[in-house]
Design a protein around this motif. Structure first.
Motif, PDB file in Angstrom:
ATOM      1  N   SER A 192       0.481  -0.531   0.982  1.00  0.00           N
ATOM      2  CA  SER A 192       0.317   0.150  -0.147  1.00  0.00           C
ATOM      3  C   SER A 192       1.153   1.162  -0.304  1.00  0.00           C
ATOM      4  O   SER A 192       1.807   1.138   0.675  1.00  0.00           O
ATOM      5  N   GLU A 193       0.487   2.093  -0.758  1.00  0.00           N
ATOM      6  CA  GLU A 193       0.792   3.558  -0.588  1.00  0.00           C
ATOM      7  C   GLU A 193      -0.397   4.636  -0.775  1.00  0.00           C
ATOM      8  O   GLU A 193      -1.399   4.527  -1.001  1.00  0.00           O
ATOM      9  N   PHE A 194       0.420   5.923   0.604  1.00  0.00           N
ATOM     10  CA  PHE A 194      -0.805   7.024   1.096  1.00  0.00           C
ATOM     11  C   PHE A 194      -0.096   7.925  -0.118  1.00  0.00           C
ATOM     12  O   PHE A 194       0.870   8.438   0.790  1.00  0.00           O
ATOM     13  N   HIS A 195      -0.850   8.360   0.234  1.00  0.00           N
ATOM     14  CA  HIS A 195      -0.150  10.038  -1.274  1.00  0.00           C
ATOM     15  C   HIS A 195      -1.066  11.333   0.081  1.00  0.00           C
ATOM     16  O   HIS A 195      -2.176  11.719  -0.561  1.00  0.00           O
ATOM     17  N   VAL A 196      -0.356  11.825   0.551  1.00  0.00           N
ATOM     18  CA  VAL A 196      -1.527  13.011   1.025  1.00  0.00           C
ATOM     19  C   VAL A 196      -1.718  14.050   0.233  1.00  0.00           C
ATOM     20  O   VAL A 196      -0.875  14.934   0.053  1.00  0.00           O
ATOM     21  N   PHE A 197      -2.859  14.551  -0.184  1.00  0.00           N
ATOM     22  CA  PHE A 197      -2.374  15.931  -0.663  1.00  0.00           C
ATOM     23  C   PHE A 197      -2.961  17.276  -0.302  1.00  0.00           C
ATOM     24  O   PHE A 197      -4.095  17.220  -0.043  1.00  0.00           O
ATOM     25  N   LEU A 198      -1.909  18.147  -0.492  1.00  0.00           N
ATOM     26  CA  LEU A 198      -2.065  19.718   0.566  1.00  0.00           C
ATOM     27  C   LEU A 198      -2.945  20.767  -0.671  1.00  0.00           C
ATOM     28  O   LEU A 198      -2.335  20.599  -1.747  1.00  0.00           O
ATOM     29  N   GLY A 199      -3.888  21.013  -0.663  1.00  0.00           N
ATOM     30  CA  GLY A 199      -4.684  22.492  -1.246  1.00  0.00           C
ATOM     31  C   GLY A 199      -3.174  23.412  -1.379  1.00  0.00           C
ATOM     32  O   GLY A 199      -2.737  23.994  -0.276  1.00  0.00           O
ATOM     33  N   SER A 200      -3.779  24.488  -2.365  1.00  0.00           N
ATOM     34  CA  SER A 200      -3.169  25.358  -2.152  1.00  0.00           C
ATOM     35  C   SER A 200      -2.709  26.423  -1.167  1.00  0.00           C
ATOM     36  O   SER A 200      -4.260  26.646  -0.848  1.00  0.00           O
ATOM     37  N   SER A 223       8.763   6.727   5.014  1.00  0.00           N
ATOM     38  CA  SER A 223       8.065   5.365   5.297  1.00  0.00           C
ATOM     39  C   SER A 223       8.200   5.396   7.251  1.00  0.00           C
ATOM     40  O   SER A 223       9.183   5.700   7.960  1.00  0.00           O
ATOM     41  N   ASN A 224       6.779   4.945   8.260  1.00  0.00           N
ATOM     42  CA  ASN A 224       7.140   5.005   8.789  1.00  0.00           C
ATOM     43  C   ASN A 224       6.035   3.776   9.633  1.00  0.00           C
ATOM     44  O   ASN A 224       5.901   2.913   8.879  1.00  0.00           O
ATOM     45  N   ASP A 225       6.483   3.826  11.052  1.00  0.00           N
ATOM     46  CA  ASP A 225       6.101   2.087  11.329  1.00  0.00           C
ATOM     47  C   ASP A 225       5.744   2.813  12.875  1.00  0.00           C
ATOM     48  O   ASP A 225       5.916   3.330  13.383  1.00  0.00           O
ATOM     49  N   TRP A 226       4.614   1.918  13.171  1.00  0.00           N
ATOM     50  CA  TRP A 226       3.516   2.589  14.052  1.00  0.00           C
ATOM     51  C   TRP A 226       3.524   0.832  15.072  1.00  0.00           C
ATOM     52  O   TRP A 226       3.404   0.153  14.170  1.00  0.00           O
ATOM     53  N   SER A 227       3.682   1.496  16.480  1.00  0.00           N
ATOM     54  CA  SER A 227       3.009  -0.315  16.521  1.00  0.00           C
ATOM     55  C   SER A 227       2.043  -0.931  16.941  1.00  0.00           C
ATOM     56  O   SER A 227       2.177  -1.707  16.849  1.00  0.00           O
ATOM     57  N   ASP A 228       1.366  -0.407  16.229  1.00  0.00           N
ATOM     58  CA  ASP A 228      -0.433  -0.572  15.966  1.00  0.00           C
ATOM     59  C   ASP A 228      -0.243  -1.174  14.379  1.00  0.00           C
ATOM     60  O   ASP A 228      -0.897  -2.398  14.210  1.00  0.00           O
ATOM     61  N   ILE A 229      -0.118  -0.874  13.976  1.00  0.00           N
ATOM     62  CA  ILE A 229      -0.647  -0.437  12.397  1.00  0.00           C
ATOM     63  C   ILE A 229       0.858  -1.370  11.579  1.00  0.00           C
ATOM     64  O   ILE A 229      -0.025  -1.244  10.984  1.00  0.00           O
ATOM     65  N   GLY A 230       1.950  -1.071  12.246  1.00  0.00           N
ATOM     66  CA  GLY A 230       2.776  -1.070  11.170  1.00  0.00           C
ATOM     67  C   GLY A 230       3.159  -0.845  10.459  1.00  0.00           C
ATOM     68  O   GLY A 230       3.691   0.394  10.855  1.00  0.00           O
ATOM     69  N   HIS A 231       4.095  -1.271   9.288  1.00  0.00           N
ATOM     70  CA  HIS A 231       5.066   0.241   8.535  1.00  0.00           C
ATOM     71  C   HIS A 231       3.866   1.015   7.082  1.00  0.00           C
ATOM     72  O   HIS A 231       2.931  -0.161   6.722  1.00  0.00           O
ATOM     73  N   VAL A 232       3.637   1.740   7.210  1.00  0.00           N
ATOM     74  CA  VAL A 232       3.429   2.694   6.586  1.00  0.00           C
ATOM     75  C   VAL A 232       4.262   3.812   5.423  1.00  0.00           C
ATOM     76  O   VAL A 232       4.804   4.259   5.703  1.00  0.00           O
ATOM     77  N   LEU A 233       3.854   3.390   4.101  1.00  0.00           N
ATOM     78  CA  LEU A 233       4.057   3.416   2.823  1.00  0.00           C
ATOM     79  C   LEU A 233       3.579   5.171   2.490  1.00  0.00           C
ATOM     80  O   LEU A 233       2.220   4.846   2.220  1.00  0.00           O
ATOM     81  N   PHE A 271       6.840   6.209  -8.633  1.00  0.00           N
ATOM     82  CA  PHE A 271       7.935   5.130  -9.556  1.00  0.00           C
ATOM     83  C   PHE A 271       8.919   5.278  -7.944  1.00  0.00           C
ATOM     84  O   PHE A 271       9.788   4.202  -7.771  1.00  0.00           O
ATOM     85  N   GLU A 272       9.898   6.226  -7.468  1.00  0.00           N
ATOM     86  CA  GLU A 272      10.484   6.062  -6.441  1.00  0.00           C
ATOM     87  C   GLU A 272      10.066   5.337  -5.036  1.00  0.00           C
ATOM     88  O   GLU A 272      10.804   4.775  -4.873  1.00  0.00           O
ATOM     89  N   THR A 273       8.731   5.733  -4.771  1.00  0.00           N
ATOM     90  CA  THR A 273       8.751   4.405  -3.455  1.00  0.00           C
ATOM     91  C   THR A 273       8.152   2.828  -4.043  1.00  0.00           C
ATOM     92  O   THR A 273       8.593   1.716  -3.498  1.00  0.00           O
ATOM     93  N   ILE A 274       7.657   3.044  -5.070  1.00  0.00           N
ATOM     94  CA  ILE A 274       8.286   1.044  -6.166  1.00  0.00           C
ATOM     95  C   ILE A 274       9.470   0.960  -5.628  1.00  0.00           C
ATOM     96  O   ILE A 274      10.237  -0.377  -5.325  1.00  0.00           O
ATOM     97  N   THR A 275      10.934   1.592  -5.771  1.00  0.00           N
ATOM     98  CA  THR A 275      11.605   1.136  -6.366  1.00  0.00           C
ATOM     99  C   THR A 275      13.045   1.276  -5.464  1.00  0.00           C
ATOM    100  O   THR A 275      13.705   0.778  -4.912  1.00  0.00           O
ATOM    101  N   ASP A 276      11.772   2.121  -4.322  1.00  0.00           N
ATOM    102  CA  ASP A 276      13.057   2.486  -2.509  1.00  0.00           C
ATOM    103  C   ASP A 276      11.993   3.293  -1.950  1.00  0.00           C
ATOM    104  O   ASP A 276      12.312   3.814  -1.617  1.00  0.00           O
ATOM    105  N   PRO A 277      11.230   2.492  -1.319  1.00  0.00           N
ATOM    106  CA  PRO A 277      10.510   2.449  -0.326  1.00  0.00           C
ATOM    107  C   PRO A 277      11.008   3.424   0.506  1.00  0.00           C
ATOM    108  O   PRO A 277      10.466   3.778   1.430  1.00  0.00           O
ATOM    109  N   ASP A 278      11.979   2.657   0.978  1.00  0.00           N
ATOM    110  CA  ASP A 278      12.698   3.110   2.550  1.00  0.00           C
ATOM    111  C   ASP A 278      13.602   3.848   3.051  1.00  0.00           C
ATOM    112  O   ASP A 278      15.018   3.693   3.112  1.00  0.00           O
ATOM    113  N   VAL A 279      14.081   4.832   1.758  1.00  0.00           N
ATOM    114  CA  VAL A 279      15.519   5.202   1.006  1.00  0.00           C
ATOM    115  C   VAL A 279      16.104   6.582   2.006  1.00  0.00           C
ATOM    116  O   VAL A 279      16.954   5.615   2.440  1.00  0.00           O
TER     117      VAL A 279
END
Length: 333
Positions: A192-200, A223-233, A271-279
């Motif tokens: 999974s990947e989550f994209h956070v869009f911010l407005g003008s 990439s983040n790690d939470w104790s309950d929901i795990g790894h988040v990209l 593309f960068e997340t696919i090829t290098d998610p934990d850079v």
């Protein structure tokens, strides 16, 4: 249509005007609609609104175990180079990406978090359409040489309300991510990947990424790690229709500067997340020791022009991505 890869030394400029209008949520997206197929059609797969307050920040941060991020520089800024990276084995392929042992994505559902907008209209209304076109096109298969192939899909829009009246920091982004994921029971991990869009007009700085929007970077992925929901990209996608982040041709682009600038930067981070998610977490996968990730090498900030490309019948002006197969930037595999 096919494209001849651009030479990396070719220098062009991408300039535009900085828009400063804010967008506030006017209503709730209801239900889940079918996704229309074909070129230039808008996708509507909008889920219920997640209402988030800053009061939840302490509990979100208490569960956060690790956080890292890596930004896409604005034109005129330099890519953030990760130290200790392997160099290409041959001088003839000096811009090629080298593998450093980290994980890659082998398929992903892409979820869009729309902050303070009830649909995609704040970003031109074609985000999901672009993702569907990209994921069904030849271009997405550029990554097959790095991860042995996989399937990618648009997972829908998730509107969220949040106070953006002051400059957002990492803890605000983490609060938004965690709240949308947990309140909608969305899957995490490398699929999974989550994209956070911010407005003008929304300002945002990231200590994890190492800078601020519209000063150092256009966007970033992390990439983040939470104790309950795990790894988040995830990626953070501020408003891209500004000087230093816009596509090359501006308003002359196929869908207008706002739509195509948003699409180009979104493709960069995807593309960068696919090829290098934990850079930035010292867990680097595919990387160039002097040029950065797959999107950095071919970004407008590096002097490589965007161009109009046909993605499964729909045309967008976006940046190219780096292919070791041709040792150059390209829009097709």
């Amino acid at each position: 249509m096919g494209f001849t890869p651009w030479l990396l030394k070719r220098t062009l400029t991408a300039i535009g005007a900085f828009a400063v209008a804010g967008a506030l949520l006017a209503g709730c997206g209801g239900g889940q609609n079918s996704i229309p197929a074909g070129p230039a059609q808008k996708v509507s797969q909008t889920h219920r609104v997640t209402h988030i307050t800053k009061a939840s920040i302490p509990s979100v941060m208490a569960k956060l175990l690790h956080a890292s991020a890596y930004y896409s520089p604005m034109k005129g800024q330099h890519v953030r180079i990760i130290p200790g990276i392997k160099k290409s084995m041959t001088s003839s392929a000096g811009n090629d990406l080298t593998f450093n042992g980290g994980p890659v994505q082998t398929g992903s559902n892409e979820y869009d978090i729309l902050v303070n907008c009830n649909d995609e209209s704040c970003w031109g209304g074609m985000i999901g359409s672009f993702q569907n076109s990209l994921f069904s096109s030849n271009m997405i298969h550029i990554v097959d040489q790095y991860n042995a192939g996989g399937a990618y899909s648009f997972g829908g829009d998730y509107p969220a309300t949040y106070d953006t009246s002051n400059q957002l920091q990492d803890q605000d982004i983490y609060n938004i991510l965690y709240s949308v994921i947990t309140q909608n029971n969305l899957p995490t991990g490398y699929g999974s990947e989550f994209h956070v869009f911010l407005g003008s007009g929304v300002q945002q700085c990231s200590q994890a990424a190492g800078g601020c929007y519209a000063q150092q970077y256009c966007a970033y992925h992390g990439s983040n790690d939470w104790s309950d929901i795990g790894h988040v990209l995830y990626s953070v996608e501020p408003y891209q229709d500004i000087q230093g982040c816009q596509i090359s041709s501006g308003s002359a682009s196929p869908n207008g500067s706002l739509v195509d600038s948003t699409a180009s930067t979104l493709s960069h981070e995807t593309f960068e997340t696919i090829t290098d998610p934990d850079v930035a977490a010292n867990n680097v996968a595919w990387y160039n020791s002097t040029m950065g990730e797959i999107g950095d090498i071919c970004a407008p900030a590096n002097g490589v022009a965007t161009a109009s490309v046909n993605l499964n019948g729909a045309t967008y002006e976006i940046q190219s991505e780096y292919s070791n197969a041709v040792s150059d930037c390209t829009w097709s595999y």
